[in-house]
Motif scaffolding. Structure first.
Motif, PDB file in Angstrom:
ATOM      1  N   ASP A  45       0.857  -1.187   0.000  1.00 16.48           N
ATOM      2  CA  ASP A  45       0.000   0.000   0.000  1.00 16.48           C
ATOM      3  C   ASP A  45       0.891   1.233   0.000  1.00 16.48           C
ATOM      4  O   ASP A  45       1.531   1.527   0.989  1.00 16.48           O
ATOM      5  N   SER A  96       0.189   4.401   0.043  1.00 12.22           N
ATOM      6  CA  SER A  96      -0.264   5.575   0.789  1.00 12.22           C
ATOM      7  C   SER A  96      -0.054   5.431   2.295  1.00 12.22           C
ATOM      8  O   SER A  96      -0.034   6.417   3.008  1.00 12.22           O
ATOM      9  N   SER A 102      -4.842   2.279   4.786  1.00 13.40           N
ATOM     10  CA  SER A 102      -5.499   1.185   4.093  1.00 13.40           C
ATOM     11  C   SER A 102      -6.537   0.478   4.950  1.00 13.40           C
ATOM     12  O   SER A 102      -6.506   0.553   6.169  1.00 13.40           O
ATOM     13  N   LYS A 130      -7.077   3.838   1.048  1.00 13.62           N
ATOM     14  CA  LYS A 130      -7.114   2.781   0.042  1.00 13.62           C
ATOM     15  C   LYS A 130      -7.823   1.553   0.602  1.00 13.62           C
ATOM     16  O   LYS A 130      -7.665   1.208   1.773  1.00 13.62           O
ATOM     17  N   TRP A 158      -4.803  -1.973  -4.203  1.00 10.38           N
ATOM     18  CA  TRP A 158      -4.436  -0.661  -3.663  1.00 10.38           C
ATOM     19  C   TRP A 158      -4.466   0.446  -4.706  1.00 10.38           C
ATOM     20  O   TRP A 158      -4.666   1.603  -4.376  1.00 10.38           O
ATOM     21  N   HIS A 159      -4.274   0.115  -5.951  1.00  9.35           N
ATOM     22  CA  HIS A 159      -4.194   1.152  -6.979  1.00  9.35           C
ATOM     23  C   HIS A 159      -5.564   1.547  -7.531  1.00  9.35           C
ATOM     24  O   HIS A 159      -5.655   2.479  -8.318  1.00  9.35           O
ATOM     25  N   SER A 176      -9.216   3.276  -7.402  1.00 13.77           N
ATOM     26  CA  SER A 176      -9.837   4.409  -6.700  1.00 13.77           C
ATOM     27  C   SER A 176     -11.003   3.886  -5.858  1.00 13.77           C
ATOM     28  O   SER A 176     -11.444   2.741  -6.018  1.00 13.77           O
TER      29      SER A 176
END
Length: 92
Positions: free
Chosen positions: A6, A8, A11, A52, A68-69, A71
């Motif tokens: 992840d 960011s 999560s 995410k 995770w990628h 939206s």
């Protein structure tokens, strides 16, 4: 806590039961799966867009449906399109 992979660091993992038993109807004629989907959507909409989500269903013993990628809109589309039809055999 950040999850591996992840980017960011923010999560949430969601496990959605898509076994055939989730087709059962309640007294309001909603399926258990529809109730679960509505609850997931309400939860996701309460979080900021930078959080995410990872969607795992019980299909084929556990299937990653959204990563995770994706939206939040992509995640919610995959939740909406989930179908209850498989037997679940998740290892405990």
């Amino acid at each position: 806590m950040p999850m591996p992979g992840d980017p960011s660091g923010r999560s949430c993992v969601v496990l959605l039961d898509t076994s055939a038993s989730m087709n059962q109807r309640t007294s309001t004629n909603m399926s258990l799966l529809d109730i679960a989907k509505a609850g997931i959507e309400q939860m996701v909409r309460r979080f900021p867009n930078n959080l995410k989500f990872l969607l795992v269903t019980t299909r084929n013993g556990g299937t990653l449906e959204s990563g995770w990628h994706d939206s939040q809109d992509e995640f919610l589309a995959k939740v909406k399109n989930a179908v209850a039809r498989d037997l679940s055999n998740l290892a405990v």
